[in-house]
Motif scaffolding. Structure first.
Motif, PDB file in Angstrom:
ATOM      1  N   ASP A  92     -67.543  43.645 -10.866  1.00  0.00           N
ATOM      2  CA  ASP A  92     -67.156  44.243 -12.144  1.00  0.00           C
ATOM      3  C   ASP A  92     -66.283  45.479 -11.955  1.00  0.00           C
ATOM      4  O   ASP A  92     -65.321  45.688 -12.704  1.00  0.00           O
ATOM      5  CB  ASP A  92     -68.395  44.608 -12.970  1.00  0.00           C
ATOM      6  N   ASP A  93     -66.607  46.315 -10.944  1.00  0.00           N
ATOM      7  CA  ASP A  93     -65.791  47.505 -10.663  1.00  0.00           C
ATOM      8  C   ASP A  93     -64.395  47.106 -10.191  1.00  0.00           C
ATOM      9  O   ASP A  93     -63.394  47.694 -10.603  1.00  0.00           O
ATOM     10  CB  ASP A  93     -66.464  48.393  -9.607  1.00  0.00           C
ATOM     11  N   ARG A  94     -64.347  46.104  -9.312  1.00  0.00           N
ATOM     12  CA  ARG A  94     -63.064  45.612  -8.790  1.00  0.00           C
ATOM     13  C   ARG A  94     -62.216  45.043  -9.928  1.00  0.00           C
ATOM     14  O   ARG A  94     -61.038  45.359 -10.057  1.00  0.00           O
ATOM     15  CB  ARG A  94     -63.310  44.554  -7.714  1.00  0.00           C
ATOM     16  N   LYS A  95     -62.835  44.228 -10.769  1.00  0.00           N
ATOM     17  CA  LYS A  95     -62.121  43.633 -11.900  1.00  0.00           C
ATOM     18  C   LYS A  95     -61.605  44.726 -12.836  1.00  0.00           C
ATOM     19  O   LYS A  95     -60.461  44.664 -13.302  1.00  0.00           O
ATOM     20  CB  LYS A  95     -63.030  42.656 -12.653  1.00  0.00           C
ATOM     21  N   ASN A  96     -62.417  45.732 -13.097  1.00  0.00           N
ATOM     22  CA  ASN A  96     -61.995  46.833 -13.962  1.00  0.00           C
ATOM     23  C   ASN A  96     -60.782  47.552 -13.375  1.00  0.00           C
ATOM     24  O   ASN A  96     -59.822  47.846 -14.093  1.00  0.00           O
ATOM     25  CB  ASN A  96     -63.154  47.818 -14.171  1.00  0.00           C
ATOM     26  N   PHE A  97     -60.793  47.821 -12.068  1.00  0.00           N
ATOM     27  CA  PHE A  97     -59.655  48.490 -11.440  1.00  0.00           C
ATOM     28  C   PHE A  97     -58.403  47.630 -11.544  1.00  0.00           C
ATOM     29  O   PHE A  97     -57.342  48.114 -11.942  1.00  0.00           O
ATOM     30  CB  PHE A  97     -59.941  48.809  -9.968  1.00  0.00           C
ATOM     31  N   LEU A  98     -58.516  46.362 -11.184  1.00  0.00           N
ATOM     32  CA  LEU A  98     -57.352  45.474 -11.186  1.00  0.00           C
ATOM     33  C   LEU A  98     -56.807  45.263 -12.599  1.00  0.00           C
ATOM     34  O   LEU A  98     -55.592  45.277 -12.807  1.00  0.00           O
ATOM     35  CB  LEU A  98     -57.695  44.147 -10.526  1.00  0.00           C
ATOM     36  N   ASP A  99     -57.708  45.095 -13.578  1.00  0.00           N
ATOM     37  CA  ASP A  99     -57.269  44.948 -14.969  1.00  0.00           C
ATOM     38  C   ASP A  99     -56.596  46.229 -15.466  1.00  0.00           C
ATOM     39  O   ASP A  99     -55.570  46.176 -16.150  1.00  0.00           O
ATOM     40  CB  ASP A  99     -58.447  44.595 -15.881  1.00  0.00           C
ATOM     41  N   SER A 100     -57.178  47.376 -15.109  1.00  0.00           N
ATOM     42  CA  SER A 100     -56.599  48.666 -15.521  1.00  0.00           C
ATOM     43  C   SER A 100     -55.242  48.886 -14.871  1.00  0.00           C
ATOM     44  O   SER A 100     -54.315  49.401 -15.506  1.00  0.00           O
ATOM     45  CB  SER A 100     -57.539  49.813 -15.145  1.00  0.00           C
ATOM     46  N   MET A 101     -55.105  48.475 -13.613  1.00  0.00           N
ATOM     47  CA  MET A 101     -53.832  48.621 -12.921  1.00  0.00           C
ATOM     48  C   MET A 101     -52.769  47.753 -13.591  1.00  0.00           C
ATOM     49  O   MET A 101     -51.650  48.213 -13.840  1.00  0.00           O
ATOM     50  CB  MET A 101     -53.967  48.236 -11.441  1.00  0.00           C
ATOM     51  N   THR A 102     -53.114  46.524 -13.910  1.00  0.00           N
ATOM     52  CA  THR A 102     -52.173  45.619 -14.567  1.00  0.00           C
ATOM     53  C   THR A 102     -51.758  46.163 -15.935  1.00  0.00           C
ATOM     54  O   THR A 102     -50.572  46.167 -16.278  1.00  0.00           O
ATOM     55  CB  THR A 102     -52.789  44.211 -14.708  1.00  0.00           C
ATOM     56  N   ALA A 103     -52.722  46.655 -16.707  1.00  0.00           N
ATOM     57  CA  ALA A 103     -52.414  47.222 -18.024  1.00  0.00           C
ATOM     58  C   ALA A 103     -51.527  48.466 -17.885  1.00  0.00           C
ATOM     59  O   ALA A 103     -50.584  48.652 -18.661  1.00  0.00           O
ATOM     60  CB  ALA A 103     -53.707  47.574 -18.763  1.00  0.00           C
ATOM     61  N   PHE A 104     -51.804  49.299 -16.884  1.00  0.00           N
ATOM     62  CA  PHE A 104     -51.008  50.500 -16.645  1.00  0.00           C
ATOM     63  C   PHE A 104     -49.568  50.113 -16.298  1.00  0.00           C
ATOM     64  O   PHE A 104     -48.618  50.708 -16.811  1.00  0.00           O
ATOM     65  CB  PHE A 104     -51.629  51.327 -15.517  1.00  0.00           C
ATOM     66  N   GLN A 105     -49.401  49.106 -15.440  1.00  0.00           N
ATOM     67  CA  GLN A 105     -48.062  48.662 -15.053  1.00  0.00           C
ATOM     68  C   GLN A 105     -47.293  48.107 -16.259  1.00  0.00           C
ATOM     69  O   GLN A 105     -46.094  48.367 -16.407  1.00  0.00           O
ATOM     70  CB  GLN A 105     -48.145  47.618 -13.941  1.00  0.00           C
ATOM     71  N   LYS A 106     -47.969  47.353 -17.112  1.00  0.00           N
ATOM     72  CA  LYS A 106     -47.314  46.796 -18.303  1.00  0.00           C
ATOM     73  C   LYS A 106     -46.898  47.906 -19.259  1.00  0.00           C
ATOM     74  O   LYS A 106     -45.797  47.890 -19.808  1.00  0.00           O
ATOM     75  CB  LYS A 106     -48.244  45.807 -19.004  1.00  0.00           C
ATOM     76  N   LYS A 107     -47.782  48.883 -19.453  1.00  0.00           N
ATOM     77  CA  LYS A 107     -47.456  50.009 -20.330  1.00  0.00           C
ATOM     78  C   LYS A 107     -46.293  50.803 -19.742  1.00  0.00           C
ATOM     79  O   LYS A 107     -45.372  51.199 -20.463  1.00  0.00           O
ATOM     80  CB  LYS A 107     -48.678  50.907 -20.503  1.00  0.00           C
ATOM     81  N   ALA A 108     -46.303  51.027 -18.445  1.00  0.00           N
ATOM     82  CA  ALA A 108     -45.212  51.768 -17.794  1.00  0.00           C
ATOM     83  C   ALA A 108     -43.896  51.022 -17.969  1.00  0.00           C
ATOM     84  O   ALA A 108     -42.865  51.633 -18.249  1.00  0.00           O
ATOM     85  CB  ALA A 108     -45.520  51.983 -16.317  1.00  0.00           C
ATOM     86  N   GLN A 109     -43.924  49.706 -17.799  1.00  0.00           N
ATOM     87  CA  GLN A 109     -42.694  48.921 -17.966  1.00  0.00           C
ATOM     88  C   GLN A 109     -42.171  49.040 -19.389  1.00  0.00           C
ATOM     89  O   GLN A 109     -40.973  49.199 -19.613  1.00  0.00           O
ATOM     90  CB  GLN A 109     -42.930  47.462 -17.593  1.00  0.00           C
TER      91      GLN A 109
END
Length: 196
Positions: A92-109
């Protein structure tokens, strides 16, 4: 004292120091990783994609850039994150990090009009600074789920200070420190935080 006890004590001390740098709050997964021996290195990264490695390297180097000491990526912080997130952290922690990273990258783009990794160094730095200030600039909600920039900062600082460069070049290391004097200025202490 046996050799494993010495290692455990050293890791506990390192964890205590990282906790000080993070305002006294370190997540349970980071504590677990430290106690299980995660450290930054230049060993091959096994789990993150090349694009993710580039992104994590760029963000960690904004958090701890090269100065008269190496940057976060130069000491192997992305490898530390790879080990922590894919070896130590729960699903769950790993999934949260990876999902948050993906969302951060999309928002940055969306915000930058291009991928974060393709933006100029100044634009990347400005963007991370803006995101960091949004999280840490006012009243921090310690009970809310940690956003990506918070997790990234924690992992970068923890990884950096698990290395020899972090513990001996950034923090002043003195195996046998001199007398204790709590009433000196920062400059009188050498202008650096002491590791010893």
């Amino acid at each position: 004292m046996n050799e494993s006890s010495k290692t455990l004590i050293n890791r506990k001390e390192a964890l205590k120091r990282v906790s000080y740098l993070l305002g006294g709050v370190v997540s349970a997964p980071t504590v677990l990783g430290f106690l299980n021996g995660c450290t930054a290195s230049q060993a091959p990264i096994k789990n993150f994609s090349p694009d993710q490695i580039k992104f994590l390297s760029q963000v960690s180097d904004i958090i701890i850039p090269a100065t008269d000491t190496p940057s976060a990526s130069e000491v192997g912080v992305p490898k530390f994150m790879d080990d922590m997130i894919f070896t130590i952290w729960e699903h769950d922690d790993r999934k949260n990090f990876l999902d948050s990273m993906t969302a951060f990258q999309k928002k940055a783009q969306s915000d930058l009009g291009m991928s974060f990794t393709e933006a100029s160094e100044q634009d990347r730095t400005d963007y991370i600074t803006k995101e960091h200030d949004a999280v840490f600039g006012g009243n921090v909600n310690w009970d809310a789920p940690r956003p990506f920039i918070w997790m990234m900062k924690e992992q970068t600082i923890a990884g950096y200070f698990s290395t020899e460069a972090g513990m001996t070049q950034v923090l002043q290391y003195d195996l046998v420190p001199g007398r204790w004097d709590a009433c000196i200025t920062f400059e009188e202490a050498g202008g650096k935080v002491w590791a010893g």
